[in-house]
Design an enzyme around this catalytic site. Structure first.
Site: not given
Ligand code: SAM
Length: 304
Positions: A19, A42, A108, A128, A156-157, A182
């Protein structure tokens, strides 16, 4: 696949690095007037309580943001010297805790939303996949009443990013984007997806700023990821920056595992001010968060 919940890790040393770098990058991008399209592939839940069952009264944040506040924002007495980049991060987190007690940590999506400029018509798209975190994110974002400027997508991101690049041109014809990638790296395949997705993104929109968080762990895929990102940035003729922060660990009992002790941020097309800002801030973070064996930082960058 859905066992990862970011709430357990909110405010840890990885979030501090992620961050802090994100804010410093966005601050510079936002000095220019054109509309900025931001994508968080993500996103997580967006907001976290540091006093919830998940975080167990601070949890991992006690070796991250909580420790930073104890040292640099003490309730009494004079604070030791900080750095502008670190102060900017702490000010932003403090803004979510107006009564002074550190209870809420912005993920984030909320870091980015907080910095958005309404007059520049900045846009934020959040992906997400987790059903519970996706729901929390949607309801946290709904409370902002941000209208169509902030959009949550349960998709899916990695896939969702593709049609967003290149971003639309603003009224002056300028196209600008920042992408944060992320993933949880819960699945080994995430490493390969990150490099493939960033390679595709740079092909679609070479001047975008791409910011990738990754864990520094003894696993071949994790070790290879920053090397792959550097290679693809260099082949595309783009500038890059790679910063790592390791908090190390105290002596361990036999069979005790230290957990995640280090992570990195890789930025393609970083602002030219970023390396200088981090040069002062990373050693300060190690001074404050370092726990012993293995602590340290690295900072490397290359120009376009
Ligand atoms: N970026 C966030 C932050 O800094 O506050 C933290 C994100 S966390 C490390 C990763 C997130 O990605 C999780 O909440 C998980 O459920 C989600 N996730 C996992 N695979 C994903 C995908 N293919 N597409 C979108 N989200 C996904």
């Amino acid at each position: 696949m859905f066992s990862y919940r970011h709430a357990f890790h909110a405010g840890n040393h990885g979030d501090v690095l992620k961050h802090m770098v994100l804010i410093a990058t966005l601050r510079h991008l936002m000095l220019k007037p054109g509309t900025l399209t931001m994508v968080d592939t993500h996103a997580g839940a967006g907001l976290y309580r540091l006093d919830s069952d998940f975080t167990d009264k601070g949890g991992e944040a006690t070796h991250g943001v909580v420790r930073l506040f104890e040292v640099l924002r003490p309730a009494a007495g004079q604070a030791p010297e900080s750095t502008p980049v670190l102060d900017d991060y702490l000010d932003l987190v403090a803004g979510f805790n107006p009564d002074g007690a550190l209870r809420v940590y912005p993920g984030s999506p909320f870091v980015m939303q907080h910095l958005m400029r309404h007059d520049a018509r900045d846009r934020l798209k959040l992906f997400e996949l987790h059903p519970t975190d996706g729901k929390s994110l949607s309801s946290n974002v709904a409370q902002l009443e941000a209208g169509r400027s902030v959009v949550v997508v349960r998709q899916d991101g990695f896939e969702g990013l593709k049609p967003l690049l290149p971003p639309p041109a603003d009224a002056q014809g300028s196209r600008r984007a920042l992408v944060l990638m992320d993933p949880s790296y819960e699945l080994k395949s995430d490493y390969g997806k990150v490099s493939a997705c960033i390679q595709d993104a740079v092909k679609r929109f070479a001047t975008g700023t791409y910011v990738v968080w990754y864990p520094v762990i003894p696993r071949t895929e994790a070790h290879d990821l920053p090397r792959k990102l550097r290679g693809l940035a260099q082949r595309a003729g783009r500038g890059w920056l790679n910063a790592t922060l390791a908090i190390g660990h105290p002596p361990l009992a036999p069979n005790e595992r230290p957990g995640l002790t280090a992570s990195g941020m890789f930025v393609i097309n970083p602002p030219h001010t970023l390396a200088e800002g981090l040069k002062a801030s990373l050693p300060r973070l190690v001074d404050i968060l370092g726990r012993g064996r293995g602590q340290g930082h690295t900072l490397e960058h290359g120009s376009a």
